[in-house]
Design a protein around this motif. Structure first.
Motif, PDB file in Angstrom:
ATOM      1  N   ARG A 129      -6.663 -10.974  -1.039  1.00 36.09           N
ATOM      2  CA  ARG A 129      -6.261 -10.287   0.206  1.00 36.09           C
ATOM      3  C   ARG A 129      -6.016 -11.301   1.314  1.00 36.09           C
ATOM      4  O   ARG A 129      -5.074 -11.160   2.101  1.00 36.09           O
ATOM      5  N   ASP A 130      -6.858 -12.331   1.400  1.00 37.92           N
ATOM      6  CA  ASP A 130      -6.654 -13.386   2.403  1.00 37.92           C
ATOM      7  C   ASP A 130      -5.291 -14.044   2.215  1.00 37.92           C
ATOM      8  O   ASP A 130      -4.560 -14.280   3.187  1.00 37.92           O
ATOM      9  N   MET A 131      -4.960 -14.342   0.957  1.00 42.45           N
ATOM     10  CA  MET A 131      -3.693 -15.005   0.675  1.00 42.45           C
ATOM     11  C   MET A 131      -2.514 -14.102   1.039  1.00 42.45           C
ATOM     12  O   MET A 131      -1.492 -14.564   1.556  1.00 42.45           O
ATOM     13  N   GLU A 132      -2.655 -12.798   0.786  1.00 46.13           N
ATOM     14  CA  GLU A 132      -1.593 -11.852   1.134  1.00 46.13           C
ATOM     15  C   GLU A 132      -1.397 -11.809   2.645  1.00 46.13           C
ATOM     16  O   GLU A 132      -0.261 -11.772   3.137  1.00 46.13           O
ATOM     17  N   ARG A 133      -2.501 -11.835   3.397  1.00 46.14           N
ATOM     18  CA  ARG A 133      -2.411 -11.795   4.859  1.00 46.14           C
ATOM     19  C   ARG A 133      -1.798 -13.079   5.404  1.00 46.14           C
ATOM     20  O   ARG A 133      -0.987 -13.045   6.335  1.00 46.14           O
ATOM     21  N   LEU A 134      -2.163 -14.219   4.838  1.00 41.43           N
ATOM     22  CA  LEU A 134      -1.560 -15.484   5.267  1.00 41.43           C
ATOM     23  C   LEU A 134      -0.064 -15.490   4.968  1.00 41.43           C
ATOM     24  O   LEU A 134       0.736 -16.009   5.756  1.00 41.43           O
ATOM     25  N   GLY A 135       0.312 -14.913   3.828  1.00 40.97           N
ATOM     26  CA  GLY A 135       1.723 -14.803   3.505  1.00 40.97           C
ATOM     27  C   GLY A 135       2.463 -13.908   4.486  1.00 40.97           C
ATOM     28  O   GLY A 135       3.574 -14.217   4.912  1.00 40.97           O
ATOM     29  N   ALA A 136       1.832 -12.791   4.870  1.00 39.21           N
ATOM     30  CA  ALA A 136       2.449 -11.860   5.823  1.00 39.21           C
ATOM     31  C   ALA A 136       2.641 -12.502   7.186  1.00 39.21           C
ATOM     32  O   ALA A 136       3.584 -12.179   7.908  1.00 39.21           O
ATOM     33  N   MET A 137       1.763 -13.430   7.550  1.00 36.68           N
ATOM     34  CA  MET A 137       1.876 -14.131   8.827  1.00 36.68           C
ATOM     35  C   MET A 137       2.865 -15.282   8.780  1.00 36.68           C
ATOM     36  O   MET A 137       3.089 -15.961   9.776  1.00 36.68           O
ATOM     37  N   GLY A 138       3.441 -15.556   7.603  1.00 28.93           N
ATOM     38  CA  GLY A 138       4.384 -16.657   7.484  1.00 28.93           C
ATOM     39  C   GLY A 138       3.728 -18.012   7.365  1.00 28.93           C
ATOM     40  O   GLY A 138       4.384 -19.042   7.536  1.00 28.93           O
ATOM     41  N   PRO A 166      -9.727  -7.505  12.297  1.00 28.12           N
ATOM     42  CA  PRO A 166      -9.454  -6.301  11.494  1.00 28.12           C
ATOM     43  C   PRO A 166      -8.136  -5.625  11.846  1.00 28.12           C
ATOM     44  O   PRO A 166      -8.100  -4.564  12.456  1.00 28.12           O
ATOM     45  N   LEU A 167      -7.034  -6.256  11.466  1.00 25.50           N
ATOM     46  CA  LEU A 167      -5.717  -5.660  11.616  1.00 25.50           C
ATOM     47  C   LEU A 167      -5.112  -5.451  10.232  1.00 25.50           C
ATOM     48  O   LEU A 167      -5.309  -6.270   9.340  1.00 25.50           O
ATOM     49  N   SER A 168      -4.370  -4.383  10.067  1.00 21.11           N
ATOM     50  CA  SER A 168      -3.716  -4.139   8.790  1.00 21.11           C
ATOM     51  C   SER A 168      -2.567  -5.117   8.601  1.00 21.11           C
ATOM     52  O   SER A 168      -2.065  -5.704   9.562  1.00 21.11           O
ATOM     53  N   GLN A 169      -2.152  -5.294   7.343  1.00 24.89           N
ATOM     54  CA  GLN A 169      -1.027  -6.178   7.060  1.00 24.89           C
ATOM     55  C   GLN A 169       0.240  -5.659   7.730  1.00 24.89           C
ATOM     56  O   GLN A 169       1.070  -6.438   8.195  1.00 24.89           O
ATOM     57  N   GLU A 170       0.385  -4.336   7.815  1.00 25.02           N
ATOM     58  CA  GLU A 170       1.546  -3.753   8.475  1.00 25.02           C
ATOM     59  C   GLU A 170       1.563  -4.113   9.954  1.00 25.02           C
ATOM     60  O   GLU A 170       2.618  -4.431  10.521  1.00 25.02           O
TER      61      GLU A 170
END
Length: 243
Positions: A129-138, A166-170
């Protein structure tokens, strides 16, 4: 909102690193850390048991900013002047934002890191999940190799700071879109103004003006944005009755 801010403050206060751990977290040598300290660019550590120096989140963020300014080609004297102009009460998160904005003036600084090296820089294990969030942030993208990633080093520290918010990926994606659109609009208008100022000057004058304007514009944008954001959040908290 208050709970989020309290959590970030608590996390920052609890960080306690040796000089070796600080150097590893920032991706520099211990010698570099001590050199910056001797020049007054890095605050002295807290002295703990057995007279061992302990460093906190503020040291990590300030060291990352110093390294970014040096990558921009600034001399130590120029870096010292830049740091003196910053407000004295900036939090580690504020310093991380400064670094991210400063890095935006430079050509893309992309590194290819293994997952192990990325976690060493982060000082923590990174979940899927951390990696997905870092990806979403560019901040990073998979490099096509097993557990290798192309990482924007200018955004890495800020992205890691935001993992625990605590923010959603969206919401992260939407916020990124808003920031990109408005920052590009501001950059376009500033460039238009600067072009008018340098139209009749030779190339050397243009380069000199550019070199002097970059840090000034960065500080002006950050100061204005941070003040506006605090005002917006304060009005929201008062209106919602959050405590």
């Amino acid at each position: 909102m208050t709970a989020i801010l309290l959590r970030m403050t608590t996390d920052a206060g609890e960080m306690s690193l040796t000089v070796d751990e600080l150097a590893a977290r920032a991706g520099v040598t211990v010698r570099t850390v001590r050199f910056y300290g001797s020049k007054g660019l890095l605050p002295p550590p807290e002295i703990g048991p057995r007279r061992v120096g302990r460093y906190g989140a503020g040291h990590v963020a300030r060291l990352a900013l110093i390294e970014e300014l040096q990558r921009q080609g600034m001399t130590l004297a120029a870096i010292e002047r830049y740091l003196r102009q910053l407000p004295s009460d900036l939090s580690p998160h504020d310093l991380a934002i400064h670094r991210a904005v400063v890095a935006s003036w430079a050509p893309d600084a992309v590194e290819t890191l293994s997952l192990a090296e990325l976690e060493r820089r982060a000082g923590r294990a990174l979940s899927e999940r951390d990696m997905e969030r870092l990806g979403a942030m560019g901040v990073l993208v998979a490099d096509g190799e097993a557990e290798a990633f192309r990482v924007d080093s200018g955004l890495l520290r800020l992205g890691l700071e935001l993992l625990d918010v605590p923010l959603s990926q969206e919401a992260i994606l939407a916020a990124r879109k808003v920031l990109l659109e408005h920052s590009r609009a501001a950059a376009h208008e500033l460039a238009r103004l600067f072009r008018g100022e340098v139209a009749e000057r030779d190339n050397r004058d243009v380069r000199d003006l550019s070199a002097h304007m970059h840090p000034l514009v960065v500080q002006a944008l950050l100061t204005t944005f941070q003040r506006s954001l605090r005002e917006e959040l304060s009005e929201w908290i008062r209106g919602s009755g959050a405590g």
